[in-house]
Design an enzyme around this catalytic site. Sequence first.
Site, mmCIF file in Angstrom:
data_model
loop_
_atom_site.group_PDB
_atom_site.id
_atom_site.type_symbol
_atom_site.label_atom_id
_atom_site.label_comp_id
_atom_site.label_asym_id
_atom_site.label_seq_id
_atom_site.Cartn_x
_atom_site.Cartn_y
_atom_site.Cartn_z
ATOM 1 N N GLU A 100 -13.097 -10.603 4.994
ATOM 2 C CA GLU A 100 -13.909 -9.834 4.024
ATOM 3 C C GLU A 100 -14.521 -10.688 2.918
ATOM 4 O OE1 GLU A 100 -11.228 -6.734 2.734
ATOM 5 O OE2 GLU A 100 -10.830 -6.081 4.771
ATOM 6 N N GLU A 154 -9.188 -3.626 13.823
ATOM 7 C CA GLU A 154 -8.426 -2.686 12.958
ATOM 8 C C GLU A 154 -8.885 -1.256 13.208
ATOM 9 O OE1 GLU A 154 -8.416 -3.914 8.841
ATOM 10 O OE2 GLU A 154 -8.346 -6.037 9.345
HETATM 11 O O1 G3I Z 1 5.361 -3.787 -0.588
HETATM 12 C C1 G3I Z 1 5.278 -2.692 -1.507
HETATM 13 C C2 G3I Z 1 6.576 -1.969 -1.574
HETATM 14 O O2 G3I Z 1 7.556 -2.834 -2.083
HETATM 15 C C3 G3I Z 1 6.405 -0.730 -2.451
HETATM 16 O O3 G3I Z 1 7.586 0.034 -2.397
HETATM 17 C C4 G3I Z 1 5.264 0.143 -1.951
HETATM 18 C C5 G3I Z 1 5.010 1.337 -2.847
HETATM 19 O O4 G3I Z 1 3.672 1.766 -2.754
HETATM 20 O O5 G3I Z 1 4.092 -0.649 -1.927
HETATM 21 C C6 G3I Z 1 4.225 -1.731 -1.036
HETATM 22 O O6 G3I Z 1 3.017 -2.433 -0.912
HETATM 23 C C7 G3I Z 1 1.960 -1.765 -0.245
HETATM 24 C C8 G3I Z 1 1.663 -2.502 1.069
HETATM 25 O O7 G3I Z 1 0.520 -1.956 1.659
HETATM 26 C C9 G3I Z 1 2.820 -2.415 2.064
HETATM 27 O O8 G3I Z 1 3.039 -1.090 2.432
HETATM 28 C C10 G3I Z 1 0.755 -1.801 -1.146
HETATM 29 O O9 G3I Z 1 1.009 -0.975 -2.282
HETATM 30 C C11 G3I Z 1 -0.452 -1.319 -0.439
HETATM 31 O O10 G3I Z 1 -1.600 -1.552 -1.252
HETATM 32 C C12 G3I Z 1 -0.620 -2.097 0.856
HETATM 33 O O11 G3I Z 1 -1.748 -1.592 1.526
HETATM 34 C C13 G3I Z 1 -2.222 -2.370 2.594
HETATM 35 C C14 G3I Z 1 -3.664 -2.765 2.318
HETATM 36 O O12 G3I Z 1 -4.171 -3.490 3.423
HETATM 37 C C15 G3I Z 1 -3.804 -3.623 1.074
HETATM 38 O O13 G3I Z 1 -5.135 -3.774 0.771
HETATM 39 C C16 G3I Z 1 -2.164 -1.537 3.860
HETATM 40 O O14 G3I Z 1 -0.810 -1.275 4.180
HETATM 41 C C17 G3I Z 1 -2.841 -2.276 5.009
HETATM 42 O O15 G3I Z 1 -2.961 -1.420 6.107
HETATM 43 C C18 G3I Z 1 -4.239 -2.712 4.578
HETATM 44 O O16 G3I Z 1 -4.832 -3.435 5.626
HETATM 45 C C19 G3I Z 1 -6.172 -3.869 5.416
HETATM 46 C C20 G3I Z 1 -6.369 -5.131 6.223
HETATM 47 O O17 G3I Z 1 -5.405 -6.065 5.895
HETATM 48 C C21 G3I Z 1 -7.768 -5.694 6.016
HETATM 49 N N1 G3I Z 1 -8.776 -4.719 6.289
HETATM 50 C C22 G3I Z 1 -8.621 -3.433 5.612
HETATM 51 C C23 G3I Z 1 -7.230 -2.866 5.901
HETATM 52 C C24 G3I Z 1 -7.096 -1.509 5.310
HETATM 53 O O18 G3I Z 1 -7.203 -1.562 3.924
#
Ligand code: G3I
Length: 358
Positions: free
Chosen positions: A164, A273
């Site tokens: 990205e 994805e």
């Molecule tokens: O690790 C913490 C955890 O300790 C905490 O308890 C929890 C509470 O909300 O948050 C956890 O972190 C989260 C993490 O995912 C793991 O679940 C983050 O808040 C959350 O922001 C994060 O989101 C991820 C996101 O990328 C971040 O931008 C999504 O799971 C993941 O599916 C998403 O994947 C991205 C690709 O990498 C790139 N393309 C877009 C795609 C979707 O956004």
Amino acid sequence: MTTVIPVFVFVAATLMLSSFERYGNKNFGVQGNPKGLKDYYINFFPIGVAIAPNNLEGDQAELIKQNFNSLTAENVMKPALIHPEENRYSWENAERIVKFAQENGMKVRGHTLCWHNQTAAWMFKDSLGNQVSRDLALARLKDHIITVVSHFKGKVYAWDVLNEAVVDDKAIDKIFRESNWYRICGEEYIPKVFQWAHEADPDAILFYNDYNTEDPVKRDKIYNLLKRLLEQHVPVHGVGLQGHWNINGPSERNIREAIEKFSSLGLKVQITELDVSVITSGADTVKTYTPEREQKQADFYKMAFGVFREKKNVITGVTFWNVSDRRSWLDRPDRKSFPLLFDVNLKPKKAFTEVVRF
Ligand code: G3I
């Protein structure tokens, strides 16, 4: 009449039997028909799924083994998670995924080495807490990429090296996202990230990965960037179209044109994805999975996989982003998006049937 009824009964019984033969008891995740998505697509491309380590237990693990032959770590290989402190790498979660893949004969895609998001704050701060210099930023990025790619050498066959980096802005002269990497290092970091990954594992297939790649304006920005990199002999081998779509779009034409345009550069294409949300915008007020949306989703998936099969010579993988509607990154406390092929009980949905019917 007397002959019509037996014929009807015979046809109905045959149809039921053949559908039972294909789908078993329709409980794909747990038991039933051993033929999974990956088997239907064996002559086309690997079918992958993005997972968290806790998906590798119980019924979800069974569903994964049955349907997928490629894994991506949804989060645990990202810089912030695998390299939380300057002198500490955290391999355990990523290794669990790699081990599961190896035990079950699956490929592993690495995601991701350089991104504006999910990168720990320490990477951009010097010992006094100020913003790092360009040289220190590049040195840290190099150390990160060389260490991670070397660690998984021979186990991860492809990497989303750069994620990205192109902006969504409609202005055609605005190309790069104003990420920390771009602000601190300028464009210079872009060829380097591919060169470092290649240096660490010359056999790994290296991808540029992005979303909205079907939008002609963003598509052309990415195309021009990749063309320039290739002219400079930068080791970039493929482009990942993330495929975070919804039941209203993108259009078949834009999907096909994006695949054709990127592959005209000699690059391989992967859908990295994939999910098709039934929520069509932030303003969408329908909160339930209506039969109408379920049908539109099935039609969309049918269309998309029709294009993927047509382009099988250049598509080298299709990966879903999450296992089932039980949990998607798109879920919000007040709203679910139901974007995948398996429902909350891990049963195949209408969309599944369309994807495997060809
Ligand atoms: O690790 C913490 C955890 O300790 C905490 O308890 C929890 C509470 O909300 O948050 C956890 O972190 C989260 C993490 O995912 C793991 O679940 C983050 O808040 C959350 O922001 C994060 O989101 C991820 C996101 O990328 C971040 O931008 C999504 O799971 C993941 O599916 C998403 O994947 C991205 C690709 O990498 C790139 N393309 C877009 C795609 C979707 O956004």
